[in-house]
Design a protein around this motif. Sequence first.
Motif, PDB file in Angstrom:
ATOM      1  N   ASP A 228      36.143  32.860  34.024  1.00  0.00           N
ATOM      2  CA  ASP A 228      35.858  34.287  34.065  1.00  0.00           C
ATOM      3  C   ASP A 228      36.925  35.018  33.247  1.00  0.00           C
ATOM      4  O   ASP A 228      37.995  34.458  32.952  1.00  0.00           O
ATOM      5  CB  ASP A 228      35.853  34.804  35.510  1.00  0.00           C
ATOM      6  N   VAL A 229      36.642  36.256  32.868  1.00  0.00           N
ATOM      7  CA  VAL A 229      37.559  37.070  32.075  1.00  0.00           C
ATOM      8  C   VAL A 229      37.725  38.410  32.793  1.00  0.00           C
ATOM      9  O   VAL A 229      36.735  39.067  33.143  1.00  0.00           O
ATOM     10  CB  VAL A 229      37.028  37.292  30.642  1.00  0.00           C
ATOM     11  N   TYR A 230      38.978  38.821  33.013  1.00  0.00           N
ATOM     12  CA  TYR A 230      39.293  40.074  33.681  1.00  0.00           C
ATOM     13  C   TYR A 230      40.094  40.951  32.708  1.00  0.00           C
ATOM     14  O   TYR A 230      41.107  40.512  32.152  1.00  0.00           O
ATOM     15  CB  TYR A 230      40.105  39.830  34.950  1.00  0.00           C
ATOM     16  N   LEU A 238      41.381  47.453  36.978  1.00  0.00           N
ATOM     17  CA  LEU A 238      40.392  46.485  36.504  1.00  0.00           C
ATOM     18  C   LEU A 238      39.257  47.203  35.788  1.00  0.00           C
ATOM     19  O   LEU A 238      38.691  48.170  36.308  1.00  0.00           O
ATOM     20  CB  LEU A 238      39.841  45.672  37.682  1.00  0.00           C
ATOM     21  N   VAL A 239      38.918  46.740  34.606  1.00  0.00           N
ATOM     22  CA  VAL A 239      37.805  47.293  33.828  1.00  0.00           C
ATOM     23  C   VAL A 239      36.583  46.420  34.083  1.00  0.00           C
ATOM     24  O   VAL A 239      36.605  45.220  33.814  1.00  0.00           O
ATOM     25  CB  VAL A 239      38.142  47.329  32.322  1.00  0.00           C
ATOM     26  N   GLU A 240      35.542  47.017  34.620  1.00  0.00           N
ATOM     27  CA  GLU A 240      34.308  46.282  34.890  1.00  0.00           C
ATOM     28  C   GLU A 240      33.265  46.585  33.813  1.00  0.00           C
ATOM     29  O   GLU A 240      33.355  47.583  33.102  1.00  0.00           O
ATOM     30  CB  GLU A 240      33.775  46.642  36.278  1.00  0.00           C
ATOM     31  N   TYR A 276      32.556  38.332  35.701  1.00  0.00           N
ATOM     32  CA  TYR A 276      31.416  37.794  36.436  1.00  0.00           C
ATOM     33  C   TYR A 276      31.578  38.024  37.947  1.00  0.00           C
ATOM     34  O   TYR A 276      30.630  38.364  38.640  1.00  0.00           O
ATOM     35  CB  TYR A 276      31.282  36.290  36.176  1.00  0.00           C
ATOM     36  N   CYS A 277      32.791  37.832  38.426  1.00  0.00           N
ATOM     37  CA  CYS A 277      33.067  37.911  39.866  1.00  0.00           C
ATOM     38  C   CYS A 277      34.199  38.912  40.087  1.00  0.00           C
ATOM     39  O   CYS A 277      35.384  38.523  40.148  1.00  0.00           O
ATOM     40  CB  CYS A 277      33.453  36.542  40.426  1.00  0.00           C
TER      41      CYS A 277
END
Length: 348
Positions: A228-230, A238-240, A276-277
């Motif tokens: 995953d990439v955060y 956090l950028v969603e 993703y999560c």
Amino acid sequence: MTVTGQEITDYVERVRTALADLPPQTREELTEDLPEHLAEVAAEADGSLVDRLGTPEAYAAELRAAAGAGDPAAGRRALERRIATVLGRARARIDRLDSRFGPVFGHDTAGEFLRLLRPAWWVARAYLAAMLLTALSTDGPLGLLPRLDGHGFVGLLMFVGLLYGSVWLGRRTHELRSWRRWALHASSAVLALFAIAAVAEVDDHARSGYDYGYESTSVDNPYHEVQDVYVYDSEGRLVENARLFDQNGTPIRLGWPACDDPALPDVNPVQRAYPYCPQQAPFRPRPPAVAPLPPGSGVDPGGSPSPTGPAAVPTATAPGTPVPTGSVPAASPSVSAPAGEPLPTTTG
């Protein structure tokens, strides 16, 4: 010898005369397409109509038998003759195409060139037969080499045996008759269809195995374990719904969803944005920072009164009570004047 239109007309009239005893409707049905049929027969090869079809009276007898108005044996003979005529017509057309395409391959006919390729077909036939047996004995996808129940060496021996049999059969094909020859042609057609299906299957596997993300050509790929990439902004938030692109505008796809959250939208993971999560983010948002207050504001960062500043200066002190240094402003020096004289005043 070219058949003229008048000869075709005379032949048709003699056939109709021989069928004069039949009902008019039956006679018209039997001879309705006769002129066109005779013209096609005349265009196929040289020779008169009598040489090709027999006399008009004999042809009329065949028509009568085909209509059920004569001997059953004559009807069978008429049917066989019609079939022979159709096959002869098809053979004549194939011969014309054979002669037309022959110069393209540097030969008088295309058949001469194809006969030179017969040994190559014998080898290809053996290979296709070995691959067909491989497909029947193996559950996995086909490879380039034949295998028998997953064993490569046994598959190689099988191919050598089939190659010997294919060459032996190819050199004796002209000796085959009746159903054996048709069985050989049918098996060749089955192998050709199998080859087309195998090529289509290999193409599907190649397309389905294509990865829409980036692949590193390095042996030590630092991103092969990324799930995953955060993305975080400069404030640590956090950028969603973030999407990554390279300098050409091509999407960069890394990882694969490792969470099963029913709250997430039912979207193809390849089309999903990062992260993703979100619930598995490695860093949590930090609390907002409190700006320090200027000195002497009287309130500390926690919101309680400060022990320093003007509000903390006591209005009066008891005699003998020590005053903390820095808490009370120093008193101005006093000036004494002689008795009876006023004090000087300070101007300015």
